[in-house]
Design an enzyme around this catalytic site. Structure first.
Site, PDB file in Angstrom:
ATOM      1  N   ILE A 156      46.942 -49.180  -7.022  1.00 25.05           N
ATOM      2  CA  ILE A 156      47.601 -49.531  -5.756  1.00 25.05           C
ATOM      3  C   ILE A 156      46.966 -50.801  -5.187  1.00 25.05           C
ATOM      4  O   ILE A 156      45.828 -51.143  -5.511  1.00 25.05           O
ATOM      5  CB  ILE A 156      47.478 -48.386  -4.724  1.00 25.05           C
ATOM      6  CG1 ILE A 156      46.021 -47.930  -4.574  1.00 25.05           C
ATOM      7  CG2 ILE A 156      48.369 -47.210  -5.090  1.00 25.05           C
ATOM      8  CD1 ILE A 156      45.640 -47.659  -3.197  1.00 25.05           C
ATOM      9  N   HIS A 184      37.959 -38.475 -10.066  1.00 22.71           N
ATOM     10  CA  HIS A 184      37.835 -39.133 -11.375  1.00 22.71           C
ATOM     11  C   HIS A 184      37.097 -38.163 -12.311  1.00 22.71           C
ATOM     12  O   HIS A 184      36.078 -37.571 -11.912  1.00 22.71           O
ATOM     13  CB  HIS A 184      37.058 -40.446 -11.233  1.00 22.71           C
ATOM     14  CG  HIS A 184      36.904 -41.193 -12.505  1.00 22.71           C
ATOM     15  ND1 HIS A 184      37.952 -41.893 -13.086  1.00 22.71           N
ATOM     16  CD2 HIS A 184      35.853 -41.325 -13.340  1.00 22.71           C
ATOM     17  CE1 HIS A 184      37.529 -42.438 -14.222  1.00 22.71           C
ATOM     18  NE2 HIS A 184      36.265 -42.108 -14.414  1.00 22.71           N
TER      19      HIS A 184
HETATM   20  C1  GRF Z   1      42.833 -35.079 -14.469  1.00 20.50           C
HETATM   21  O1  GRF Z   1      41.991 -35.205 -15.596  1.00 20.50           O
HETATM   22  C2  GRF Z   1      42.258 -35.891 -13.329  1.00 20.50           C
HETATM   23  O2  GRF Z   1      40.858 -36.048 -13.425  1.00 20.50           O
HETATM   24  C3  GRF Z   1      42.877 -37.222 -13.487  1.00 20.50           C
HETATM   25  O3  GRF Z   1      44.212 -36.915 -13.891  1.00 20.50           O
HETATM   26  C4  GRF Z   1      44.182 -35.763 -14.763  1.00 20.50           C
HETATM   27  C5  GRF Z   1      45.368 -34.855 -14.535  1.00 20.50           C
HETATM   28  O4  GRF Z   1      45.300 -34.350 -13.244  1.00 20.50           O
HETATM   29  N1  GRF Z   1      42.786 -37.986 -12.275  1.00 20.50           N
HETATM   30  P1  GRF Z   1      46.419 -33.323 -12.647  1.00 20.50           P
HETATM   31  O5  GRF Z   1      46.413 -32.089 -13.516  1.00 20.50           O
HETATM   32  O6  GRF Z   1      47.767 -34.022 -12.697  1.00 20.50           O
HETATM   33  O7  GRF Z   1      45.954 -33.041 -11.258  1.00 20.50           O
END
Ligand code: GRF
Length: 208
Positions: free
Chosen positions: A94, A110
């Site tokens: 963004i 993260h």
């Molecule tokens: C996860 O590994 C998270 O750390 C990263 O995106 C992945 C999927 O996240 N930011 P989610 O299941 O869509 O919340």
């Protein structure tokens, strides 16, 4: 006190689900006002609808550039009177226009222990492959305030997982995701209660 959360998603939404569960259990003292996805049809949108949370798709393909994409997201956050933006599995960059509208009011999770294993290209399985290749004995998850730079911002909270000889990127990812779901709701609660101060890159909770 911050009350209304806007969640930015791109995929499965397991971190969104953790935040929804955190609100519904009373842990998070607020409500999810809107879920915004950059992609239509992702399961995160279904999760939101299952809990009667409004959803909006802001597709970067409909925007000429990242600034306009960010402004479109900002407009939705303002329309829903969002106080705190939570990126949850959000896979787009963004522009600072959104960051400047929400100074120290945008969080991201993260799947590594920032500032290590962050930045350009460090997403999804790439992160866990790099962790294993590095020989690190621990990995984990980080919740941080979002700044104009990718994966750099004051760290709200972190939690570790061990990396053992038998681990694969998939097994590390699974351990880290479990920890993400634990620390994100806690971090949102901390930030909403505003019991901290920021000094440079440090988020300090001591009363002194
Ligand atoms: C996860 O590994 C998270 O750390 C990263 O995106 C992945 C999927 O996240 N930011 P989610 O299941 O869509 O919340």
């Amino acid at each position: 006190m911050l009350k209304r959360i806007g969640v930015l998603v791109s995929g499965g939404g397991s971190n969104l689900q953790a935040l929804i569960d955190g609100v519904e259990s009373g842990l998070i003292p607020g409500e999810i006002a809107v879920v915004i996805s950059n992609k239509p049809g992702v399961y995160a949108l279904e999760r939101a609808s299952n809990h009667r949370i409004p959803t909006v798709v802001v597709n970067p393909r409909d925007c000429p550039n990242v600034v306009e994409f960010s402004k479109a997201i900002l407009a939705v956050c303002q329309e829903y009177q969002v106080d705190l933006v939570c990126m949850a599995g959000f896979m787009r960059i963004i522009d600072r226009v959104l960051v400047e509208a929400y100074p120290n009011r945008i969080l991201n999770i993260h799947p590594a222990l920032l500032p290590a294993f962050g930045g350009k290209g460090m997403y999804g399985h790439h992160v866990h492959e790099a962790v294993i290749a590095s020989g690190a004995k621990f990995s984990g998850a980080t919740v941080h305030f979002v700044t104009a730079e990718t994966d750099i911002g004051p760290i709200v909270t972190q939690e570790i997982v061990s990396v053992v000889d038998q681990d694969t990127p998939e097994s590390v990812a699974a351990k880290v995701l479990q920890v993400e779901h634990q620390i994100y709701p806690q971090a949102v609660k901390l930030v909403m209660e505003e019991q901290f101060r920021i000094e440079g890159m440090r988020v300090l909770y001591s009363k002194s």
